[in-house]
Design an enzyme around this catalytic site. Structure first.
Site, PDB file in Angstrom:
ATOM      1  N   LYS A   1       7.414  22.337   9.819  1.00  0.00           N
ATOM      2  CA  LYS A   1       6.683  22.878  10.981  1.00  0.00           C
ATOM      3  C   LYS A   1       7.289  22.270  12.242  1.00  0.00           C
ATOM      4  O   LYS A   1       6.672  21.486  12.964  1.00  0.00           O
ATOM      5  CB  LYS A   1       5.201  22.529  10.836  1.00  0.00           C
ATOM      6  CG  LYS A   1       4.279  23.636  11.281  1.00  0.00           C
ATOM      7  CD  LYS A   1       2.884  23.398  10.834  1.00  0.00           C
ATOM      8  CE  LYS A   1       1.847  23.998  11.771  1.00  0.00           C
ATOM      9  NZ  LYS A   1       2.022  25.394  12.136  1.00  0.00           N
TER      10      LYS A   1
HETATM   11  N1  PMP Z   1       3.443  30.274   8.896  1.00  0.00           N
HETATM   12  C1  PMP Z   1       3.565  29.789  10.140  1.00  0.00           C
HETATM   13  C2  PMP Z   1       4.785  30.120  10.919  1.00  0.00           C
HETATM   14  C3  PMP Z   1       2.554  28.990  10.687  1.00  0.00           C
HETATM   15  O1  PMP Z   1       2.675  28.493  11.921  1.00  0.00           O
HETATM   16  C4  PMP Z   1       1.392  28.727   9.916  1.00  0.00           C
HETATM   17  C5  PMP Z   1       0.278  27.892  10.493  1.00  0.00           C
HETATM   18  N2  PMP Z   1       0.431  26.548  10.196  1.00  0.00           N
HETATM   19  C6  PMP Z   1       1.323  29.251   8.618  1.00  0.00           C
HETATM   20  C7  PMP Z   1       2.364  30.024   8.142  1.00  0.00           C
HETATM   21  C8  PMP Z   1       0.172  28.952   7.727  1.00  0.00           C
HETATM   22  O2  PMP Z   1       0.231  27.648   7.206  1.00  0.00           O
HETATM   23  P1  PMP Z   1      -1.054  26.810   6.856  1.00  0.00           P
HETATM   24  O3  PMP Z   1      -1.851  27.619   5.912  1.00  0.00           O
HETATM   25  O4  PMP Z   1      -0.544  25.571   6.228  1.00  0.00           O
HETATM   26  O5  PMP Z   1      -1.780  26.576   8.125  1.00  0.00           O
END
Ligand code: PMP
Length: 312
Positions: free
Chosen positions: A159
């Site tokens: 991320k």
């Molecule tokens: N893809 C992206 C690009 C994101 O920013 C997020 C949000 N964190 C997600 C998927 C979903 O991930 P998560 O379920 O871990 O929040």
């Protein structure tokens, strides 16, 4: 979406008033995007007595993986980071749902994009937070002309702050064309994900989502949805998805910490199924929301919640 921070943040090794958590303009991560963040939700339990943080340890573990990609040496591990986040919530004692933003970053003041040997630090802040998407009507999505960054460019599985420029381009394009959000394809032309959420479709009763090798963030909600579906007897496939499958799917939804589980009503102006919430999506939404709000009478999935008591 302007935000207001909860009163306390964790910054440079201490809990401080949020407006004192500030870094220099010359910080490596500000200049080069060499940070990584998390997004974690805490839900007010239906009893009003706890904040239920969803999959806290999984989030801090993923953040530590992003730290590895960025060659960060941090004075905490995933468990230690989770403790800091719990304590931050205790100190802020929020009375509503919250969104928690941990951040690991190259904190050095240095002029070169290299990663190795630069000072690192970590911080956390939190905000009161409701829904990210409007949840009243199904979402209208478009397939963006912006391609998802691939693993050999900036790995989507981390991320990583700088990588979010890719999401920004797609999100702006979608909003300016009157849509709620964008679906990005990867360089192979296959479906990747939305600008800040993973995507699921349903075809003939099978729930389908792209694999973690399709240039997606390894979403923690995604992983949860797969588990909820399998436990509920819904067949699940993790495989590549073609763009045209979006047009013939029976149902689709986005999932993520911000998105939660959000119904997709149309893609590129074409209705998904009936255009309304379908039965598989309804099942997954019910499990997800009842769990995070502490409404499940059984104890299934209780270990996914870290309950932080709040004072009256
Ligand atoms: N893809 C992206 C690009 C994101 O920013 C997020 C949000 N964190 C997600 C998927 C979903 O991930 P998560 O379920 O871990 O929040």
């Amino acid at each position: 979406m302007k935000i207001t921070l909860l009163p306390y943040a964790y910054f440079q090794g201490a809990f401080v008033p949020s407006d004192e958590a500030k870094i220099s303009i010359a910080t490596h991560s500000v200049q080069y995007g060499t940070g990584a963040f998390g997004g974690i939700r805490g839900y007010l339990d239906r009893s009003g007595e706890t904040i239920n943080i969803f999959r806290l340890r999984d989030h801090t573990k993923r953040l530590m993986n992003s730290a590895r990609l960025l060659r960060c040496n941090l004075p905490v591990d995933a468990a230690g980071f989770a403790k800091v986040i719990e304590e931050l919530i205790e100190r802020n004692n929020p009375k509503s749902n919250v969104y928690i933003r941990p951040y690991i970053y190259k904190s050095g003041i240095e002029l070169s994009p290299h990663l190795k040997g630069i000072d690192d630090d970590f911080a956390v802040y939190a905000i009161p937070f409701g829904d990210y998407f409007q949840m009243e009507t199904p979402l209208r999505l478009m397939v963006s002309s912006w391609m998802r960054i691939e693993d050999n460019i900036i790995p989507s599985r981390g991320k990583i702050s700088g990588g979010y420029i890719n999401s920004s381009f797609a999100k702006d394009q979608a909003e300016e064309a009157g849509y709620d959000d964008a679906i990005m394809l990867n360089r192979a032309g296959k479906v990747a994900e939305a600008s800040g959420a993973n995507l699921f479709i349903v075809r003939d009763g099978t729930l389908i989502t792209t694999p973690v090798t399709s240039d997606i963030l390894e979403g923690i909600t995604r992983r949860s949805v797969i588990m909820f579906a399998r436990d509920a007897g819904v067949p699940v496939e993790e495989r590549e998805i073609d763009r045209s499958e979006l047009y013939v799917a029976d149902e689709a939804f986005l999932c993520g910490t911000g998105a939660q589980v959000a119904v997709v009503g149309s893609i590129d102006g074409r209705p998904v199924g009936s255009g309304e919430r379908g039965p598989v999506t309804a099942k997954i939404q019910d499990i997800f929301f009842s769990l995070v709000r502490g409404e499940r009478s059984d104890s299934t999935y209780n270990d996914l919640l870290t309950r932080v008591p709040i004072r009256p």
